[in-house]
Design a protein around this motif. Structure first.
Motif, PDB file in Angstrom:
ATOM      1  N   ARG A 219      12.538  -3.367   9.116  1.00 38.65           N
ATOM      2  CA  ARG A 219      11.677  -2.890   8.026  1.00 38.65           C
ATOM      3  C   ARG A 219      12.389  -1.847   7.182  1.00 38.65           C
ATOM      4  NH1 ARG A 219       7.690  -3.497  12.079  1.00 38.65           N
ATOM      5  NH2 ARG A 219       7.966  -1.338  12.750  1.00 38.65           N
ATOM      6  N   ASP A 220      13.131  -0.952   7.834  1.00 40.69           N
ATOM      7  CA  ASP A 220      13.864   0.085   7.098  1.00 40.69           C
ATOM      8  C   ASP A 220      14.924  -0.541   6.197  1.00 40.69           C
ATOM      9  OD1 ASP A 220      12.364   2.061   8.275  1.00 40.69           O
ATOM     10  OD2 ASP A 220      13.868   2.582   9.789  1.00 40.69           O
TER      11      ASP A 220
ATOM     12  N   ARG B 212       5.198  -4.050   2.256  1.00 41.86           N
ATOM     13  CA  ARG B 212       3.894  -4.085   2.919  1.00 41.86           C
ATOM     14  C   ARG B 212       2.957  -5.065   2.211  1.00 41.86           C
ATOM     15  NH1 ARG B 212       1.578   1.684   3.969  1.00 41.86           N
ATOM     16  NH2 ARG B 212       3.428   1.670   5.292  1.00 41.86           N
ATOM     17  N   ALA B 213       3.023  -5.091   0.886  1.00 42.88           N
ATOM     18  CA  ALA B 213       2.164  -6.005   0.132  1.00 42.88           C
ATOM     19  C   ALA B 213       2.502  -7.456   0.445  1.00 42.88           C
ATOM     20  CB  ALA B 213       2.313  -5.747  -1.367  1.00 42.88           C
ATOM     21  N   LEU B 214       3.785  -7.766   0.532  1.00 41.12           N
ATOM     22  CA  LEU B 214       4.197  -9.134   0.819  1.00 41.12           C
ATOM     23  C   LEU B 214       4.056  -9.453   2.301  1.00 41.12           C
ATOM     24  CD1 LEU B 214       5.284 -11.664  -0.523  1.00 41.12           C
ATOM     25  CD2 LEU B 214       7.599 -10.821  -0.119  1.00 41.12           C
ATOM     26  N   GLY B 215       4.230  -8.437   3.131  1.00 41.28           N
ATOM     27  CA  GLY B 215       4.162  -8.650   4.572  1.00 41.28           C
ATOM     28  C   GLY B 215       2.789  -9.084   5.045  1.00 41.28           C
ATOM     29  N   GLY B 216       1.746  -8.683   4.321  1.00 41.33           N
ATOM     30  CA  GLY B 216       0.398  -9.070   4.731  1.00 41.33           C
ATOM     31  C   GLY B 216       0.207 -10.571   4.764  1.00 41.33           C
ATOM     32  N   ILE B 217       0.635 -11.249   3.696  1.00 45.41           N
ATOM     33  CA  ILE B 217       0.460 -12.703   3.640  1.00 45.41           C
ATOM     34  C   ILE B 217       1.480 -13.409   4.526  1.00 45.41           C
ATOM     35  CG2 ILE B 217       1.902 -12.911   1.568  1.00 45.41           C
ATOM     36  CD1 ILE B 217      -1.155 -15.079   2.475  1.00 45.41           C
ATOM     37  N   CYS B 218       2.701 -12.860   4.597  1.00 41.30           N
ATOM     38  CA  CYS B 218       3.737 -13.497   5.417  1.00 41.30           C
ATOM     39  C   CYS B 218       3.423 -13.396   6.907  1.00 41.30           C
ATOM     40  CB  CYS B 218       5.101 -12.870   5.133  1.00 41.30           C
ATOM     41  SG  CYS B 218       5.770 -13.300   3.509  1.00 41.30           S
ATOM     42  N   GLY B 219       2.621 -12.425   7.268  1.00 46.41           N
ATOM     43  CA  GLY B 219       2.272 -12.267   8.668  1.00 46.41           C
ATOM     44  C   GLY B 219       1.102 -13.122   9.109  1.00 46.41           C
TER      45      GLY B 219
ATOM     46  N   ALA C  84       2.150 -17.129  -0.323  1.00 45.26           N
ATOM     47  CA  ALA C  84       3.140 -16.055  -0.427  1.00 45.26           C
ATOM     48  C   ALA C  84       3.922 -16.160  -1.730  1.00 45.26           C
ATOM     49  CB  ALA C  84       4.085 -16.102   0.768  1.00 45.26           C
ATOM     50  N   LEU C  85       4.249 -17.376  -2.152  1.00 44.41           N
ATOM     51  CA  LEU C  85       4.957 -17.558  -3.413  1.00 44.41           C
ATOM     52  C   LEU C  85       4.096 -17.117  -4.597  1.00 44.41           C
ATOM     53  CD1 LEU C  85       6.691 -21.014  -2.800  1.00 44.41           C
ATOM     54  CD2 LEU C  85       7.627 -18.709  -2.481  1.00 44.41           C
TER      55      LEU C  85
END
Length: 203
Positions: free
Chosen positions: A123-124, A154-161, A171-172
């Motif tokens: 993440r870092d 974090r915004a993209l990680g929500g849907i990717c998770g 996600a796209l």
């Protein structure tokens, strides 16, 4: 503590072969055994354990390598594209990375119970890579100020998770929304993307 000694060329080749074989094996079968990974790499199981003490250590290193390759790309993208387009392409690659990680989900789950810092390190690194692209976009007047890489991640990680069908298509669409939002309010917003090279894929 003294730094680790560099590997001999043959040992380096074996290690690289093991990482490549492990990635392919985990994508084919998330429960792939070390015997199968060693066979694919063309080495003995003992050689595998000389490089990686446990299967979990091997899984962690495969993931770490994936992240390192991804996060090494911003400079190359900025050389080839306008900063806002470079950012867009990197976000698409983050989606691809998430897809690979999902293909290895059970293998990655095996290191969740360990003390490995691999996920926090990832993440870092991703946040710093995004900061590099955002800073370039801000300097060029193509990206709005005040947004940090960790926020975009974090915004993209929500849907990717999410583990629902169709997550990748969604996600796209999120990437397109993020890019529009990051361009909005930029100093040169009206000219953003006019001279950008063709995209790697439609969104």
């Amino acid at each position: 503590m003294s730094p680790p000694r560099p590997l001999r060329s043959d040992a380096r080749r074996n290690r690289d072969a093991l990482l490549c074989a492990a990635r392919e094996a985990f994508l084919d079968d998330e429960d792939a055994h070390v015997d199968e990974i060693a066979r694919r790499a063309g080495v003995a199981v003992g050689t595998l354990y000389r490089h990686f003490e446990t299967r979990e250590a091997l899984v962690a290193e495969v993931y770490r390598q994936e992240v390192a390759e991804l996060c090494a790309t911003p400079a190359h993208l900025l050389d080839a594209h306008s900063p806002d387009e470079a950012l867009r392409i990197f976000l698409l690659r983050l989606v691809d990375h998430a897809a690979v990680s999902r293909g290895m989900s059970r293998a990655l789950d095996s290191i969740m119970a360990t003390d490995s810092p691999v996920f926090s390190e990832a993440r870092d690194k991703m946040s710093r890579a995004l900061d590099e692209l955002l800073d370039a976009g801000i300097e060029a007047g193509l990206v709005r100020e005040g947004i940090e890489g960790r926020v975009v991640l974090r915004a993209l990680g929500g849907i990717c998770g999410m583990r629902t069908k169709g997550w990748q298509d969604d996600a796209l669409k999120i990437v397109a929304i993020l890019c529009d939002g990051l361009r909005s309010g930029a100093a040169n917003h009206g000219r953003a993307g006019q001279d950008a090279p063709s995209a790697e894929r439609p969104v």
